[in-house]
Design an enzyme around this catalytic site. Structure first.
Site, PDB file in Angstrom:
ATOM      1  CG  ASP A  26      40.119  35.455  29.402  1.00  0.00           C
ATOM      2  OD1 ASP A  26      40.342  36.385  28.601  1.00  0.00           O
ATOM      3  OD2 ASP A  26      40.858  34.459  29.508  1.00  0.00           O
ATOM      4  N   GLY A  27      37.813  36.513  27.439  1.00  0.00           N
ATOM      5  CA  GLY A  27      37.293  36.029  26.152  1.00  0.00           C
ATOM      6  C   GLY A  27      36.681  37.112  25.283  1.00  0.00           C
ATOM      7  CD1 TRP A  31      31.174  36.675  22.164  1.00  0.00           C
ATOM      8  CD2 TRP A  31      31.448  38.761  21.404  1.00  0.00           C
ATOM      9  NE1 TRP A  31      29.929  37.188  21.874  1.00  0.00           N
ATOM     10  CE2 TRP A  31      30.073  38.465  21.400  1.00  0.00           C
ATOM     11  CE3 TRP A  31      31.871  40.022  20.964  1.00  0.00           C
ATOM     12  CZ2 TRP A  31      29.111  39.384  20.983  1.00  0.00           C
ATOM     13  CZ3 TRP A  31      30.917  40.930  20.535  1.00  0.00           C
ATOM     14  CH2 TRP A  31      29.558  40.612  20.539  1.00  0.00           C
ATOM     15  CB  SER A  71      45.618  42.554  34.915  1.00  0.00           C
ATOM     16  OG  SER A  71      46.367  42.610  33.721  1.00  0.00           O
ATOM     17  CG  ASN A  74      44.763  43.741  31.177  1.00  0.00           C
ATOM     18  OD1 ASN A  74      43.754  43.612  31.881  1.00  0.00           O
ATOM     19  ND2 ASN A  74      45.291  42.700  30.537  1.00  0.00           N
ATOM     20  CD1 TRP A  75      49.050  49.039  33.479  1.00  0.00           C
ATOM     21  CD2 TRP A  75      48.057  50.651  32.274  1.00  0.00           C
ATOM     22  NE1 TRP A  75      48.230  49.761  34.331  1.00  0.00           N
ATOM     23  CE2 TRP A  75      47.617  50.759  33.617  1.00  0.00           C
ATOM     24  CE3 TRP A  75      47.560  51.565  31.342  1.00  0.00           C
ATOM     25  CZ2 TRP A  75      46.714  51.733  34.038  1.00  0.00           C
ATOM     26  CZ3 TRP A  75      46.660  52.535  31.754  1.00  0.00           C
ATOM     27  CH2 TRP A  75      46.244  52.611  33.086  1.00  0.00           C
ATOM     28  CD  GLU A 213      35.508  24.132  46.094  1.00  0.00           C
ATOM     29  OE1 GLU A 213      35.748  23.511  45.057  1.00  0.00           O
ATOM     30  OE2 GLU A 213      35.914  23.765  47.226  1.00  0.00           O
TER      31      GLU A 213
HETATM   32  C1  FPP Z   1      39.818  39.986  29.071  1.00  0.00           C
HETATM   33  O1  FPP Z   1      39.444  39.513  27.771  1.00  0.00           O
HETATM   34  C2  FPP Z   1      39.084  41.220  29.364  1.00  0.00           C
HETATM   35  C3  FPP Z   1      39.663  42.408  29.718  1.00  0.00           C
HETATM   36  C4  FPP Z   1      41.106  42.581  29.856  1.00  0.00           C
HETATM   37  C5  FPP Z   1      38.841  43.629  29.954  1.00  0.00           C
HETATM   38  C6  FPP Z   1      37.575  43.435  30.726  1.00  0.00           C
HETATM   39  C7  FPP Z   1      36.777  44.679  30.625  1.00  0.00           C
HETATM   40  C8  FPP Z   1      35.443  44.761  30.472  1.00  0.00           C
HETATM   41  C9  FPP Z   1      34.544  43.587  30.510  1.00  0.00           C
HETATM   42  C10 FPP Z   1      34.760  46.077  30.232  1.00  0.00           C
HETATM   43  C11 FPP Z   1      34.782  47.080  31.332  1.00  0.00           C
HETATM   44  C12 FPP Z   1      34.436  46.591  32.680  1.00  0.00           C
HETATM   45  C13 FPP Z   1      33.416  47.045  33.484  1.00  0.00           C
HETATM   46  C14 FPP Z   1      33.405  46.568  34.892  1.00  0.00           C
HETATM   47  C15 FPP Z   1      32.346  47.958  33.025  1.00  0.00           C
HETATM   48  P1  FPP Z   1      40.546  39.464  26.624  1.00  0.00           P
HETATM   49  O2  FPP Z   1      40.521  40.761  25.902  1.00  0.00           O
HETATM   50  O3  FPP Z   1      41.873  39.080  27.203  1.00  0.00           O
HETATM   51  O4  FPP Z   1      39.981  38.320  25.711  1.00  0.00           O
HETATM   52  P2  FPP Z   1      40.831  37.328  24.796  1.00  0.00           P
HETATM   53  O5  FPP Z   1      41.625  36.437  25.742  1.00  0.00           O
HETATM   54  O6  FPP Z   1      39.780  36.581  24.064  1.00  0.00           O
HETATM   55  O7  FPP Z   1      41.699  38.161  23.896  1.00  0.00           O
END
Ligand code: FPP
Length: 246
Positions: A26-27, A31, A71, A74-75, A213
């Protein structure tokens, strides 16, 4: 001597490592925002961090790494962001096909892959098939995954087995029910890490987290380093796991 006190290097006992670490990556969005970049740049940086951490997990000798990549919820994100995440996954899976024979990394997917683009589904099947005999670290990618969705699917599959005479509700055990989950055969995570300062589970491994944990840190996922992982492992080793006993 430096005027600044360095943060102490985390002390980790390599003989007491967890078998299974799971991470909510997350994040990425924050970032990117902090740097005036589009959210997809955050996901690209997050994918790099995933590569670094997956390699390190393998070097440390952990048996299982499970990551939350996408998730069931996430769609709801903008189409270009979803497309960017899918593209990063595709790139990673192509790379994995090139390197998994050398590294003996086993890949698995937790989630319903059917809404994904056919070529991505095919890549997932291919990486799973190629690596199924490997005995190195197993990397589980949660893709179109939701803990509640997983439980409902398991309940439906079990109900069908009952209706068709293959199972008996009176004899259902926790172990047998676990066999209906995406994680069948994988031990429960010992340690679940969530970066980015959020302190919630977000529908991740709801059944499997029963005795995990948890480790939370403010560091955003793209900034999560090997040292951060060592810090999480050191914190884990400082916990007393009693599984409801004394
Ligand atoms: C959550 O951060 C992150 C995601 C929903 C996507 C994660 C995907 C990747 C790291 C890239 C592809 C994965 C692999 C395994 C190659 P967020 O977007 O919700 O962050 P925020 O809370 O700061 O908005």
């Amino acid at each position: 001597m430096s005027l600044f006190r360095r943060r102490e290097a985390p002390k980790v006992d390599m003989s007491r490592l967890p078998r299974h670490v799971a991470i909510i990556m997350d994040g990425n969005g924050r970032w990117a925002k902090g740097r005036g970049l589009p959210r997809r740049a955050g996901h690209a940086a997050g994918a790099e961090t995933f590569r670094t951490i997956a390699t390190f997990v393998k070097e440390l000798g952990l048996e299982y790494l499970t990551v939350y990549a996408f998730s069931t919820e996430n769609w709801k994100r903008p189409a270009d962001e979803v497309a960017a995440i899918m593209k990063l996954l595709e790139k990673y899976l192509h790379e994995a096909i090139e390197t998994m024979a050398r590294d003996k990394v086993k890949m698995a997917f937790f989630g319903d892959l059917s809404p994904l683009a056919p070529h991505l589904q095919q890549l997932c099947r291919q990486t799973q098939e190629i690596s199924k005999g490997y005995d190195g670290c197993q990397v589980n990618i949660c893709l179109n995954y939701g803990g509640r969705d997983e439980l409902v699917r398991a309940a439906k599959a079990f109900a069908l087995d009952c209706v068709e005479g293959r199972a008996d509700p009176g004899h259902l055990t926790q172990e047998a029910f676990g066999g209906y989950l995406y994680s069948a055969g994988v031990p429960d995570p010992d340690l679940i890490i969530r970066p980015s300062g959020e302190v919630r589970v977000s529908n991740f491994l709801l059944w499997q987290c029963a005795y995990a944990e948890f480790y939370f840190t403010d560091v955003l996922w793209p900034d999560f380093s090997k040292e951060e992982l060592l810090r999480a492992l050191a914190a884990y080793q400082g916990r007393s796991r009693r599984y409801g006993g004394v």
